[in-house]
Design an enzyme around this catalytic site. Structure first.
Site, PDB file in Angstrom:
ATOM      1  N   SER A 232       0.843  -1.195   0.000  1.00 23.96           N
ATOM      2  CA  SER A 232       0.000   0.000   0.000  1.00 23.96           C
ATOM      3  C   SER A 232       0.872   1.236   0.000  1.00 23.96           C
ATOM      4  O   SER A 232       2.080   1.181   0.302  1.00 23.96           O
ATOM      5  CB  SER A 232      -0.916   0.011   1.229  1.00 23.96           C
ATOM      6  OG  SER A 232      -0.162   0.193   2.413  1.00 23.96           O
ATOM      7  N   LYS A 233       0.248   2.351  -0.304  1.00 19.20           N
ATOM      8  CA  LYS A 233       0.966   3.622  -0.250  1.00 19.20           C
ATOM      9  C   LYS A 233       1.389   3.930   1.181  1.00 19.20           C
ATOM     10  O   LYS A 233       2.475   4.456   1.427  1.00 19.20           O
ATOM     11  CB  LYS A 233       0.068   4.724  -0.806  1.00 19.20           C
ATOM     12  CG  LYS A 233      -0.340   4.492  -2.269  1.00 19.20           C
ATOM     13  CD  LYS A 233      -1.573   5.283  -2.656  1.00 19.20           C
ATOM     14  CE  LYS A 233      -2.088   4.851  -4.014  1.00 19.20           C
ATOM     15  NZ  LYS A 233      -3.403   5.441  -4.344  1.00 19.20           N
TER      16      LYS A 233
END
Length: 303
Positions: A232-233
């Protein structure tokens, strides 16, 4: 525009979508999700849409939306209709709230997060009501939703809290916007990551409250990092290298259960996607979250 739909998803042409948030560039996990939703739509003779979920300006990264669209384009993943931007659809969301208010299905809430935490959740019965800045909540706590997910199988979800549809800061919440847009765009198949499985019950309730049949849901396995976390970011996943689009697609296809040959990687993304659409099989997808390894993505002689 009417939000209601009385048609069954199975009676209409397949319409799917990919709906990223512009909080950073796409990473490999994003590509797996986009590719899975695209292939499932194309393999079923469907229509595939891109929708930019740009409803939360404080979390957005300048230039991220344009970079996301560029990455999708580079990887051959093109929307069959013009890209929709949620930031330009506030009138639709407000209309939906008015509909729900007329049905007495939303209520104002000024409760703080600490009050909700102490109450062990939030329902209208334990709400302090409206006193100053307030959110709008959808009354659905106590409902149970049963459905069959394409990959995760039979699901039973108990809804124990009334979700926020409009925040205290005036921003429309994800739960409202995603349902309203899926209805307005005629989306009848939602293929997305397994991290969103738990909110499906609430969304199904909201579809019906707005007069629409819920779509068919399919939650793809998540790509995990070495620490066992979802790519994920927030976990600083590396951005996609758009200069390696064909290689990225081959690796993503392997994660989704296809077995392209090494030779296929030398082709353009468009050629790879044609091959993948012809070979797509839902049953080949391993529903378990896991890491992706290059060794599982390519085998010789199957192009």
């Amino acid at each position: 525009m009417s939000l209601s739909s009385n048609s069954s998803p199975s009676s209409e042409r397949y319409v799917g979508r990919f709906a990223p948030s512009p909080t950073g560039p796409l990473h490999f996990g994003s590509l797996v999700c986009a590719l899975g939703s695209y292939l499932d739509a194309i393999a079923h003779g469907g229509h595939w849409l891109i929708r930019m979920e740009d409803l939360d300006p404080p979390r957005e990264v300048p230039g991220a939306a344009e970079r996301i669209l560029h990455s999708l384009h580079t990887h051959g993943l093109h929307s069959h209709s013009p890209v929709v931007w949620q930031s330009k659809r506030h009138d639709l969301y407000q209309h939906a709230l008015q509909q729900l208010r007329a049905q007495d299905q939303i209520y104002p809430c000024s409760c703080t997060r600490e009050q909700v935490r102490r109450a062990g959740g939030h329902t209208k019965a334990n709400c302090i009501g409206e006193s100053g800045p307030h959110s709008l909540r959808f009354q659905c706590a106590g409902a149970r939703e049963g459905f069959t997910d394409i990959w995760q199988g039979a699901q039973q979800q108990a809804i124990d809290e009334d979700p926020i549809l409009k925040r205290k800061d005036g921003l429309y919440a994800y739960q409202l916007a995603v349902v309203v847009d899926d209805i307005a765009q005629g989306v009848n198949h939602v293929v997305r990551g397994a991290d969103l499985l738990d909110c499906t019950g609430i969304q199904r309730c909201l579809f019906r409250a707005l007069g629409a049949e819920p779509p068919q849901f399919g939650h793809l396995p998540l790509v995990m990092n070495e620490a066992g976390q979802k790519l994920s970011k927030q976990n600083h996943a590396a951005p996609l290298d758009d200069n390696k689009a064909s290689s990225n697609l081959i690796q993503a296809l392997g994660f989704l259960g296809l077995r392209p040959s090494q030779d296929l990687a030398a082709n353009t993304p468009a050629h790879i996607l044609v091959w993948a659409s012809a070979h797509w099989q839902r049953k080949a997808v391993d529903r378990h979250n896991r890491r992706s390894t290059n060794s599982t993505t390519a085998t010789p002689g199957n192009s």
